[in-house]
Design a protein around this motif. Structure first.
Motif, PDB file in Angstrom:
ATOM      1  N   ASP A 191       0.863  -1.178   0.000  1.00  0.00           N
ATOM      2  CA  ASP A 191       0.000   0.000   0.000  1.00  0.00           C
ATOM      3  C   ASP A 191       0.898   1.226   0.000  1.00  0.00           C
ATOM      4  O   ASP A 191       1.500   1.575   1.024  1.00  0.00           O
ATOM      5  CB  ASP A 191      -0.908   0.013   1.236  1.00  0.00           C
TER       6      ASP A 191
ATOM      7  N   ASN B 259       1.192  -3.013  -6.471  1.00  0.00           N
ATOM      8  CA  ASN B 259       0.578  -1.864  -5.828  1.00  0.00           C
ATOM      9  C   ASN B 259      -0.880  -2.211  -5.541  1.00  0.00           C
ATOM     10  O   ASN B 259      -1.677  -2.377  -6.463  1.00  0.00           O
ATOM     11  CB  ASN B 259       0.676  -0.635  -6.736  1.00  0.00           C
TER      12      ASN B 259
ATOM     13  N   GLU C 253      -3.371  -0.551  -4.450  1.00  0.00           N
ATOM     14  CA  GLU C 253      -4.381   0.372  -4.944  1.00  0.00           C
ATOM     15  C   GLU C 253      -4.721   0.079  -6.405  1.00  0.00           C
ATOM     16  O   GLU C 253      -5.823   0.340  -6.867  1.00  0.00           O
ATOM     17  CB  GLU C 253      -3.902   1.817  -4.782  1.00  0.00           C
ATOM     18  N   GLY C 254      -3.763  -0.434  -7.144  1.00  0.00           N
ATOM     19  CA  GLY C 254      -3.999  -0.772  -8.545  1.00  0.00           C
ATOM     20  C   GLY C 254      -4.385  -2.222  -8.747  1.00  0.00           C
ATOM     21  O   GLY C 254      -4.592  -2.675  -9.883  1.00  0.00           O
TER      22      GLY C 254
ATOM     23  N   LYS D  59      -7.103  -3.678  -8.164  1.00  0.00           N
ATOM     24  CA  LYS D  59      -8.425  -3.806  -8.771  1.00  0.00           C
ATOM     25  C   LYS D  59      -8.350  -3.708 -10.294  1.00  0.00           C
ATOM     26  O   LYS D  59      -9.144  -4.343 -11.007  1.00  0.00           O
ATOM     27  CB  LYS D  59      -9.371  -2.740  -8.217  1.00  0.00           C
ATOM     28  N   ASP D  60      -7.382  -2.919 -10.817  1.00  0.00           N
ATOM     29  CA  ASP D  60      -7.230  -2.811 -12.271  1.00  0.00           C
ATOM     30  C   ASP D  60      -6.821  -4.149 -12.879  1.00  0.00           C
ATOM     31  O   ASP D  60      -7.264  -4.509 -13.976  1.00  0.00           O
ATOM     32  CB  ASP D  60      -6.184  -1.748 -12.619  1.00  0.00           C
TER      33      ASP D  60
ATOM     34  N   SER E 167      -8.939  -6.400 -15.519  1.00  0.00           N
ATOM     35  CA  SER E 167      -8.337  -6.678 -16.823  1.00  0.00           C
ATOM     36  C   SER E 167      -8.492  -8.135 -17.242  1.00  0.00           C
ATOM     37  O   SER E 167      -8.511  -8.444 -18.433  1.00  0.00           O
ATOM     38  CB  SER E 167      -6.847  -6.291 -16.819  1.00  0.00           C
TER      39      SER E 167
ATOM     40  N   ASP F 116     -13.081  -3.634  -7.750  1.00  0.00           N
ATOM     41  CA  ASP F 116     -13.393  -2.972  -6.482  1.00  0.00           C
ATOM     42  C   ASP F 116     -13.808  -3.982  -5.415  1.00  0.00           C
ATOM     43  O   ASP F 116     -13.392  -3.892  -4.252  1.00  0.00           O
ATOM     44  CB  ASP F 116     -14.519  -1.951  -6.685  1.00  0.00           C
TER      45      ASP F 116
ATOM     46  N   GLN G  58      -5.644  -4.108 -22.022  1.00  0.00           N
ATOM     47  CA  GLN G  58      -6.008  -3.746 -20.650  1.00  0.00           C
ATOM     48  C   GLN G  58      -5.164  -4.525 -19.645  1.00  0.00           C
ATOM     49  O   GLN G  58      -4.720  -3.977 -18.628  1.00  0.00           O
ATOM     50  CB  GLN G  58      -7.494  -4.027 -20.422  1.00  0.00           C
TER      51      GLN G  58
ATOM     52  N   ALA H 294      -2.497  -2.717 -17.133  1.00  0.00           N
ATOM     53  CA  ALA H 294      -2.662  -2.849 -15.685  1.00  0.00           C
ATOM     54  C   ALA H 294      -1.400  -3.406 -15.041  1.00  0.00           C
ATOM     55  O   ALA H 294      -0.964  -2.942 -13.979  1.00  0.00           O
ATOM     56  CB  ALA H 294      -3.859  -3.751 -15.373  1.00  0.00           C
TER      57      ALA H 294
ATOM     58  N   LYS I  31       1.521  -0.800 -15.076  1.00  0.00           N
ATOM     59  CA  LYS I  31       1.314   0.325 -14.163  1.00  0.00           C
ATOM     60  C   LYS I  31       1.447  -0.079 -12.706  1.00  0.00           C
ATOM     61  O   LYS I  31       1.853   0.742 -11.861  1.00  0.00           O
ATOM     62  CB  LYS I  31      -0.080   0.911 -14.412  1.00  0.00           C
ATOM     63  N   ASN I  32       1.126  -1.313 -12.372  1.00  0.00           N
ATOM     64  CA  ASN I  32       0.987  -1.686 -10.965  1.00  0.00           C
ATOM     65  C   ASN I  32       1.928  -2.791 -10.482  1.00  0.00           C
ATOM     66  O   ASN I  32       1.873  -3.150  -9.301  1.00  0.00           O
ATOM     67  CB  ASN I  32      -0.457  -2.132 -10.704  1.00  0.00           C
TER      68      ASN I  32
END
Length: 317
Positions: free
Chosen positions: A79, A156, A158-159, A161-162, A166, A195, A240, A244, A247-248
């Protein structure tokens, strides 16, 4: 001649990674394949974060993925907050063995009290990341489990969920009904979006099992991601998925190593076993810790050593 054979072997392995051999057989598949290749290599380049650390003394011989040597992965869910390096509240170790076509997965509770290697003090194991980043985390987990950590994957949260979105969501067999962050999770087989999966993996105070229940749910989500991410049904979302991940996710795995793993270890992904680790909660100097006794620690160490094909496990104490 040998170089040409090696090049062709690499090409075959790469297409297996992408799961699009059938697409290449269709007219116009070449442009699609190039687009997938470009998206994937871009994501891998962003994800790749090599680390500077001394070779582990617990790994006597270098692993060779092409020879299907068993290997380990440290999975950290971090986190990250603005102005704060964050803590690794999710700590999972995977032992991958292609000889038994299996993966064994153990969660280390975040409050586990152990020596932080490189700091010289005993503290919660998840503080290793806050004090010394991925390097201290790897060294501390190696010491605690008495096995080499070959690779790491940092996510990460927070990411997170992405990543779930995906791959089209994940289906889990929830064994405890609860509500959390505006979401209801009945006791049944349920399909979660990003989420929902993040909330599902974070709740711990309402669960009578505490952090152990949360760890179980985290492992369910990870298994679902592995299963859906490897499915051809997720191929249409490749942009996607790779966006994702790029980025994470951070990892010291290279593109070639990912290709080797998919080519030589893919059958193991269908047989994932969870190893439970128990302990006793105790306050020391007004701070709550989870204390894992030596017998339990050695039991888990032995199971992982057997999975990794290492030296004969030491007897329990």
């Amino acid at each position: 001649m040998r170089k040409e054979k090696y090049r062709k072997k690499r090409q075959r392995a790469f297409w297996r990674v992408l799961g699009i051999v059938f697409v290449l057989m269709a007219a116009g598949g070449g442009a699609y394949a190039y687009s997938v290749y470009h998206s994937m290599t871009t994501a891998v380049k962003t994800m790749h974060q090599p680390i500077q650390r001394v070779k582990s003394e617990k790994r006597v011989e270098e692993i060779v993925l092409e020879q299907q040597d068993p290997f380990s992965v440290l999975l950290l869910g971090v986190d990250e907050r603005a102005g704060d390096k964050g803590r690794s509240d999710t700590i999972i170790v995977l032992g991958v063995n292609p000889n038994t076509n299996s993966i064994k997965m153990v969660s280390i509770p975040r409050d586990t009290r152990t020596e932080l290697i490189g700091r010289g003090t005993e503290d919660k194991i998840n503080h290793a990341y806050a004090y010394g980043g991925i390097e201290m985390s790897i060294n501390t987990v190696e010491n605690f489990l008495d096995i080499p950590i070959d690779y790491y994957i940092q996510i990460n949260m927070e990411g997170f969920k992405d990543i779930v979105d995906s791959v089209g969501g994940v289906t889990v067999a929830n064994d405890y009904a609860f509500s959390y962050e505006g979401h209801d999770f009945p006791k049944s087989e349920i399909t979660l979006n990003g989420d929902e999966a993040l909330a599902f993996s974070r709740m711990r105070y309402e669960d009578p099992r505490g952090d152990f229940g949360r760890q179980l749910r985290q492992r369910m989500i990870i298994q679902g991601i592995i299963k859906n991410g490897a499915s051809l049904s997720s191929l249409g979302n490749y942009k996607q998925i790779f966006a994702a991940l790029g980025k994470n996710v951070k990892t010291n795995l290279t593109f070639d190593e990912m290709v080797d793993i998919q080519s030589n270890y893919k059958d193991a992904a269908g047989n994932v076993t969870q190893i439970d680790m128990t302990g006793t909660g105790e306050k020391i100097d007004e701070t709550f810790y989870l204390l894992v006794d030596k017998k339990e620690q050695v039991r888990v160490q032995n199971e992982l050593k057997e999975q990794l094909g290492l030296m004969t496990p030491k007897a329990g104490v």
